[in-house]
Design an enzyme around this catalytic site. Sequence first.
Site, PDB file in Angstrom:
ATOM      1  N   LYS A 153      10.867   1.082  17.356  1.00  0.00           N
ATOM      2  CA  LYS A 153       9.983  -0.102  17.355  1.00  0.00           C
ATOM      3  C   LYS A 153      10.285  -0.984  18.557  1.00  0.00           C
ATOM      4  O   LYS A 153       9.389  -1.473  19.242  1.00  0.00           O
ATOM      5  CB  LYS A 153      10.198  -0.920  16.070  1.00  0.00           C
ATOM      6  CG  LYS A 153       9.607  -0.297  14.841  1.00  0.00           C
ATOM      7  CD  LYS A 153      10.123  -0.951  13.578  1.00  0.00           C
ATOM      8  CE  LYS A 153       9.857  -0.041  12.397  1.00  0.00           C
ATOM      9  NZ  LYS A 153      10.612  -0.335  11.210  1.00  0.00           N
TER      10      LYS A 153
ATOM     11  N   GLN B 252      12.959  -3.722   6.566  1.00  0.00           N
ATOM     12  CA  GLN B 252      13.342  -2.302   6.526  1.00  0.00           C
ATOM     13  C   GLN B 252      13.791  -1.890   5.120  1.00  0.00           C
ATOM     14  O   GLN B 252      14.516  -2.623   4.450  1.00  0.00           O
ATOM     15  CB  GLN B 252      14.503  -2.040   7.497  1.00  0.00           C
ATOM     16  CG  GLN B 252      14.137  -2.069   8.958  1.00  0.00           C
ATOM     17  CD  GLN B 252      13.206  -0.961   9.399  1.00  0.00           C
ATOM     18  OE1 GLN B 252      12.348  -1.183  10.261  1.00  0.00           O
ATOM     19  NE2 GLN B 252      13.330   0.220   8.822  1.00  0.00           N
TER      20      GLN B 252
ATOM     21  N   ASP C 263       3.349  -4.182   7.183  1.00  0.00           N
ATOM     22  CA  ASP C 263       3.598  -2.927   6.463  1.00  0.00           C
ATOM     23  C   ASP C 263       2.804  -2.860   5.159  1.00  0.00           C
ATOM     24  O   ASP C 263       3.036  -1.974   4.331  1.00  0.00           O
ATOM     25  CB  ASP C 263       5.092  -2.680   6.242  1.00  0.00           C
ATOM     26  CG  ASP C 263       5.397  -1.175   6.224  1.00  0.00           C
ATOM     27  OD1 ASP C 263       4.486  -0.370   6.543  1.00  0.00           O
ATOM     28  OD2 ASP C 263       6.522  -0.790   5.882  1.00  0.00           O
TER      29      ASP C 263
END
Length: 281
Positions: free
Chosen positions: A45, A88, A111
Amino acid sequence: MILDGKLVKSELLKELKIKYRDINTGLAVIEIGDDFASNRYIKQKEKLAKELDVKFKLIKQATATTEELVSIIDKLNNDHNIDGIIVQLPLPKNIDYNIIRNRINPNKDIDGINDINRIALIDNCNNALIPCTALGVMKIIDFYNIDVSGKDVVIIGRSIHIGKALYNLLLNRDATVTICHSKTKDLKKYTKQADIIITSVGKANLITQDMIKDDVCLIDVGFNYLNGKICGDVSHDVVRYKYLTPVPGGVGQMTVYSIFENLYKAYNLNKQNTISTTKIN
Ligand code: NAP
């Protein structure tokens, strides 16, 4: 045929890079703990953020309580330099994931894990922020013109950000979708009749040749480390198939791409300060 995630990523990036030329935006990634796969994804990323000239903020802590993580998210929700927030996974067991995912401002939820975005996805709304890995899988399917309408699709794994998101995306495209999980009694019974299998478990050698049809499309989302090598859920003894995404070089590449496609969408949503619930059809 190998479905080449690197190729799809590099082709789609050409257009995305043009869009990013005129905008000024930032991505925040939070990691609580120290996970091998997460660390690898974070590096990818950061690399793409640099390529697209996106500000990249990494907040990494060995431990946190739910309240501490909520407070980190609140700060990022109010930070005008940040348009996208990613937490995460996996999170340590002491943290309440349902509180965390719903604390992220839906417009910064790149996300797609907040309930507002999940409902927007179920309803096929055009501005829903779709979980990056699921979006990446759909990008590969579309790039190679794989027709899913009327096909029997078996998804293995039911996490919010992969299996359940893909269930809705594929249902909205008229596939007949079944989800299997750890309590599924006879996995082979389902995989054997599937036209498309999407496996997102995290178990090496889960899918073997005897479990599939010869003309199956295999999308391997799994990420495992076995005997010093990275591999997916599909065993290396699988040699007869119509399509296969390799690991590495398949879905993982598209997850990273999709983060930045979503960040661009989030940038525009934040600028307009709207959450669209407009249906596509
Ligand atoms: P997760 O939340 O742990 O979900 C794993 C799923 O697999 C669960 O639904 C679990 O069932 C199911 N499962 C476990 N053992 C099984 C078995 N023997 N048979 C059938 N189903 C089984 O993990 P995740 O976050 O979804 O990630 C899944 C995998 O994808 C991991 O390897 C992860 O590293 C990888 N991943 C890859 C990318 C990428 O970009 N390529 C991105 C994210 C994650 P239950 O629900 O019953 O427990």
